[in-house]
Design an enzyme around this catalytic site. Structure first.
Site, mmCIF file in Angstrom:
data_model
loop_
_atom_site.group_PDB
_atom_site.id
_atom_site.type_symbol
_atom_site.label_atom_id
_atom_site.label_comp_id
_atom_site.label_asym_id
_atom_site.label_seq_id
_atom_site.Cartn_x
_atom_site.Cartn_y
_atom_site.Cartn_z
ATOM 1 N N ALA A 37 0.823 -1.214 0.000
ATOM 2 C CA ALA A 37 0.000 0.000 0.000
ATOM 3 C C ALA A 37 0.856 1.262 0.000
ATOM 4 O O ALA A 37 1.965 1.278 0.564
ATOM 5 C CB ALA A 37 -0.903 -0.014 1.230
ATOM 6 N N ALA A 40 2.032 2.459 3.470
ATOM 7 C CA ALA A 40 2.848 1.587 4.328
ATOM 8 C C ALA A 40 4.249 2.140 4.635
ATOM 9 O O ALA A 40 4.694 2.088 5.793
ATOM 10 C CB ALA A 40 2.937 0.190 3.725
ATOM 11 N N ARG A 62 -0.948 -8.783 -4.024
ATOM 12 C CA ARG A 62 -1.722 -9.680 -4.891
ATOM 13 C C ARG A 62 -0.887 -10.147 -6.069
ATOM 14 O O ARG A 62 -1.117 -11.211 -6.615
ATOM 15 C CB ARG A 62 -2.991 -8.969 -5.376
ATOM 16 C CG ARG A 62 -4.007 -8.734 -4.289
ATOM 17 C CD ARG A 62 -5.101 -7.804 -4.764
ATOM 18 N NE ARG A 62 -4.582 -6.475 -5.082
ATOM 19 C CZ ARG A 62 -5.287 -5.501 -5.652
ATOM 20 N NH1 ARG A 62 -6.543 -5.719 -5.960
ATOM 21 N NH2 ARG A 62 -4.744 -4.319 -5.905
ATOM 22 N N TYR A 86 -1.496 -13.217 0.452
ATOM 23 C CA TYR A 86 -1.812 -12.660 1.781
ATOM 24 C C TYR A 86 -1.884 -13.790 2.824
ATOM 25 O O TYR A 86 -1.316 -13.705 3.905
ATOM 26 C CB TYR A 86 -3.163 -11.929 1.768
ATOM 27 C CG TYR A 86 -3.223 -10.626 0.997
ATOM 28 C CD1 TYR A 86 -2.118 -10.081 0.351
ATOM 29 C CD2 TYR A 86 -4.424 -9.912 0.915
ATOM 30 C CE1 TYR A 86 -2.212 -8.886 -0.358
ATOM 31 C CE2 TYR A 86 -4.521 -8.715 0.217
ATOM 32 C CZ TYR A 86 -3.413 -8.218 -0.417
ATOM 33 O OH TYR A 86 -3.513 -7.034 -1.105
ATOM 34 N N LEU A 102 -4.949 -2.375 4.045
ATOM 35 C CA LEU A 102 -5.777 -2.676 2.875
ATOM 36 C C LEU A 102 -6.925 -1.655 2.795
ATOM 37 O O LEU A 102 -7.172 -0.931 3.764
ATOM 38 C CB LEU A 102 -6.327 -4.106 2.986
ATOM 39 C CG LEU A 102 -5.248 -5.204 2.943
ATOM 40 C CD1 LEU A 102 -5.861 -6.579 3.226
ATOM 41 C CD2 LEU A 102 -4.538 -5.205 1.589
ATOM 42 N N HIS A 107 -10.678 -4.609 5.456
ATOM 43 C CA HIS A 107 -10.092 -4.666 6.804
ATOM 44 C C HIS A 107 -10.641 -5.836 7.616
ATOM 45 O O HIS A 107 -9.890 -6.550 8.281
ATOM 46 C CB HIS A 107 -10.385 -3.361 7.567
ATOM 47 C CG HIS A 107 -9.546 -2.200 7.117
ATOM 48 N ND1 HIS A 107 -9.634 -0.944 7.675
ATOM 49 C CD2 HIS A 107 -8.582 -2.100 6.161
ATOM 50 C CE1 HIS A 107 -8.777 -0.125 7.089
ATOM 51 N NE2 HIS A 107 -8.127 -0.807 6.162
ATOM 52 N N LYS A 125 -7.081 2.845 9.958
ATOM 53 C CA LYS A 125 -8.389 3.419 10.241
ATOM 54 C C LYS A 125 -9.198 3.563 8.966
ATOM 55 O O LYS A 125 -8.588 3.696 7.904
ATOM 56 C CB LYS A 125 -8.271 4.776 10.956
ATOM 57 C CG LYS A 125 -7.102 5.671 10.546
ATOM 58 C CD LYS A 125 -6.873 6.010 9.089
ATOM 59 C CE LYS A 125 -7.975 6.703 8.343
ATOM 60 N NZ LYS A 125 -7.618 6.986 6.922
ATOM 61 N N ARG A 195 -10.736 5.360 -2.316
ATOM 62 C CA ARG A 195 -11.646 6.187 -1.516
ATOM 63 C C ARG A 195 -12.939 6.529 -2.257
ATOM 64 O O ARG A 195 -13.894 6.996 -1.643
ATOM 65 C CB ARG A 195 -10.928 7.469 -1.088
ATOM 66 C CG ARG A 195 -9.825 7.222 -0.079
ATOM 67 C CD ARG A 195 -8.803 8.344 -0.087
ATOM 68 N NE ARG A 195 -7.667 8.055 0.768
ATOM 69 C CZ ARG A 195 -6.647 7.254 0.424
ATOM 70 N NH1 ARG A 195 -6.639 6.658 -0.748
ATOM 71 N NH2 ARG A 195 -5.645 7.047 1.252
ATOM 72 N N ASP A 207 -12.888 8.090 5.195
ATOM 73 C CA ASP A 207 -11.456 8.335 5.044
ATOM 74 C C ASP A 207 -10.980 9.454 5.974
ATOM 75 O O ASP A 207 -10.442 9.192 7.040
ATOM 76 C CB ASP A 207 -11.164 8.662 3.572
ATOM 77 C CG ASP A 207 -9.687 8.757 3.305
ATOM 78 O OD1 ASP A 207 -8.986 7.762 3.541
ATOM 79 O OD2 ASP A 207 -9.208 9.829 2.912
#
Ligand SMILES: NC(=O)C1=CN([C@@H]2O[C@H](COP(=O)(O)OP(=O)(O)OC[C@H]3O[C@@H](n4cnc5c(N)ncnc54)[C@H](OP(=O)(O)O)[C@@H]3O)[C@@H](O)[C@H]2O)C=CC1
Ligand SMILES: O=C1OC[C@@H](O)[C@H](O)[C@H]1O
Length: 414
Positions: A37, A40, A62, A86, A102, A107, A125, A195, A207
Site C-alpha cells: 500500500a 505503508a 496480490r 496474503y 488494505l 479490513h 483506520k 476512496r 477516510d
C-alpha cells in the site's frame, strides 16, 4: 532563531530516521505487511526501521512481482504474492504481527484471518465498514489473547494531547463547541482511488471524516447523543467511465455534520461539527482551495486551535486565545513535538524525539503493549466501535447508507 535551525533538523530526521538495528537482548516483533500500500512506507516501515524491537520481515501483495519490487525497495527479506499471497504470509510462523493497510472494505476479512492465524494486528483506520464488524474483530482478538489497535496515529502525538490537557485543565472554562476539519483541494485524489469505491469502503466520511469524528469525541471526552444536522455531496467522477461511475454511487466526496454531545459538567450540550472533503472544487472554478486540517475547541473563557492535527511533526501551530480582565484576549502559540512534561504528565517523561512522526509514537505504543509495558496512549474496542457507529449514523442521516458489510464469513463465527 531557534526554529531557523530546529525546523530543518526536525524535517531532515523525520524523513531520514536513523536505522536502529534490533536489540539482541529483546526478542524483536517480526511484522508482515498486508499489501504494498502507498501509505505503508511512511506509516509503518520507516517507523519500524527506527524501532529497536521491530523487524519488517515480510510483505504480501496480490501480484508476486509487485511484492518483490516493494520488498527490494524497502529492504524487506520476504515477499509473498499471487492469489494466496496474503494468506501465505499469515501462515508464516516467523511472523508475530501484521500491519493491515488494505482498503477499508477489506479490513474485516484480513484482520479476522490474521487473528485466526495468531497474529497481532495494527489496523489502518477506520477499523471496518460497520460497527458490527468492528466489534466482532475486537471480541475475537480478546478471545485469542491478541492485540488489535486501530491506527488513529494522531492520538499518540503530544500535540493533540496538549490540546486535550489545556481543555481538561479548565484554564479556558467549560467547552461550548468544537469542530474538526479535514479537507483537500481537488487534484491529489484521482477518480480511481480506493476512496471513491463504495465496495472498498470508500467515502470522505470513512477516510478523512473518521479522524474528525474521532477528534471531536476525544477532545470533548464523550460520544454524541444526537445529530443536529448532516449533509453530504456525492462524488461524481470527471470521466464518463461506467465502472468508475458505478463504483462511486453513494460515495460522499464531502460530508459535514453537527452533533450534540453532553457536557461533562452537566450544563448545556456541547455542539460539535465535523467537515471532510476529499476533493474540494476550486473557488470560482479555477482558484484552488487551501487544505483544511484543524481542530478547534471553543470554551466559555477562550479557545484553543491546533492547525495540522493529523500530521503535526511536519508543521503545527497550537494557538490559545484566552479572555482576561477588561475583556482583552491574550494569545499564545505553542509547539509540542515531545511530551517533555508539557502535557502535565507526572513521573517519567514518555519517550519521543522532536522528529518522531505520529506513526512512530503509535508504533512505540503498539510494541509497548505487545511487550507487556504500559503504552503512553491506547485506543480500545469501545473507542473504535463508537467511532464507526456514529459514522454509520451520519451516513444514514445523509441518505447514503452504511458502506457494504463484508461478504466474508469468518470460520470462527460460522
Ligand atoms: N494512517 C494514515 O495516515 C493513512 C491511512 N490510510 C489508510 O490505509 C489504507 C490504504 O490506503 P492507501 O495506502 O492510500 O491505499 P492504496 O490504494 O495505496 O493501497 C491499498 C492496498 O490494498 C491492496 N488491495 C487489495 N485488494 C484491493 C482491491 N480490490 N483494490 C485496491 N487495492 C487492493 C493493494 O495491495 P496489493 O499490493 O496487494 O495490490 C494496495 O496496495 C486505507 O484503510 C486508508 O484509510 C491511508 C492513507 C493515510
Ligand atoms: O491521513 C490521511 O490523509 C489522507 C487520507 O486520504 C488518508 O486516508 C488519511 O489517513
Amino acid at each position: 532563531m531557534g526554529s531557523f535551525f530546529s525546523t530543518p533538523y526536525r524535517l531532515f530526521k523525520t524523513f531520514n530516521p536513523p536505522y536502529t538495528p534490533p536489540l539482541p537482548s529483546s526478542k524483536p516483533i517480526r511484522f508482515g505487511v498486508l499489501g504494498a500500500a502507498a501509505i505503508a512506507p511512511i506509516a509503518f516501515i520507516s517507523p519500524a526501521k527506527n524501532h529497536a524491537e521491530a523487524v519488517v520481515l515480510a510483505v504480501a501483495a496480490r501480484d508476486k512481482g509487485r511484492a518483490e519490487v516493494f520488498a527490494k525497495k524497502y529492504g524487506i527479506p520476504k515477499a509473498y504474492g499471487g492469489k494466496d499471497g496474503y494468506q501465505d504470509m499469515l501462515n508464516d510462523p516467523e511472523i508475530d504481527a501484521v500491519y493491515n493497510p488494505l482498503p477499508n472494505g477489506l479490513h474485516f476479512e484480513w484482520t479476522m484471518k490474521a487473528l485466526a492465524a495468531g497474529k497481532h494486528v495494527l489496523l489502518e483506520k477506520p477499523s471496518a465498514d460497520t460497527a458490527d464488524e468492528t466489534r466482532q474483530m475486537y471480541e475475537y482478538a480478546e478471545r485469542r489473547g491478541l492485540v488489535l489497535l486501530e491506527a488513529f496515529h494522531y492520538r499518540f502525538h503530544p500535540a493533540i494531547q496538549r490540546v486535550k490537557a489545556i481543555v481538561d485543565s479548565g484554564e479556558l472554562g467549560a467547552i461550548k463547541s468544537l469542530e474538526a476539519r479535514l479537507a483537500l483541494p481537488r487534484g491529489p485524489m484521482k477518480d480511481n482511488d480506493i476512496r471513491f469505491d463504495l465496495s472498498l469502503g470508500g467515502g470522505a466520511l470513512m477516510d478523512m471524516g473518521c479522524y474528525t469524528m474521532n477528534c471531536i469525541r476525544y477532545l470533548s471526552g464523550g460520544n454524541p447523543t444526537s445529530i443536529i444536522h448532516a449533509s453530504a455531496e456525492q462524488h461524481v467522477p470527471s470521466s464518463n467511465d461506467a465502472s468508475l461511475r458505478a463504483a462511486a454511487v453513494n460515495v460522499d466526496r464531502s460530508t459535514t455534520a453537527t452533533f450534540a454531545i453532553p457536557a461533562p459538567s452537566g450544563s448545556s450540550d456541547i455542539t460539535a461539527t465535523i467537515f471532510c472533503d476529499l476533493s474540494m472544487p476550486p473557488t470560482f472554478g479555477f482558484i484552488p482551495k487551501m487544505p483544511q486540517v484543524s481542530a478547534k475547541v471553543v470554551c466559555e473563557g477562550g479557545e484553543v486551535e491546533l492547525f495540522n492535527f493529523p500530521l503535526p511533526t511536519f508543521y503545527h501551530s497550537l494557538t490559545v486565545r484566552k479572555r482576561v480582565a477588561g475583556g482583552r484576549v491574550e494569545k499564545r502559540v505553542e509547539k509540542v513535538y515531545t511530551f517533555g512534561g508539557a502535557n502535565g504528565s507526572e513521573g517519567a517523561t514518555p519517550k519521543g524525539e522532536v522528529w518522531w512522526t505520529t506513526y512512530r509514537y503509535q508504533l512505540e505504543a503498539f510494541i509497548d503493549k505487545l511487550k507487556g509495558r504500559t503504552p503512553q496512549t491506547w485506543l480500545d474496542k469501545e473507542d473504535a466501535v463508537s467511532n464507526i457507529e456514529w459514522i454509520e449514523k451520519v451516513y444514514k442521516e445523509t441518505g447514503l447508507g452504511s458502506r457494504p458489510k463484508s461478504t466474508y464469513v469468518p470460520e470462527a463465527l460460522s
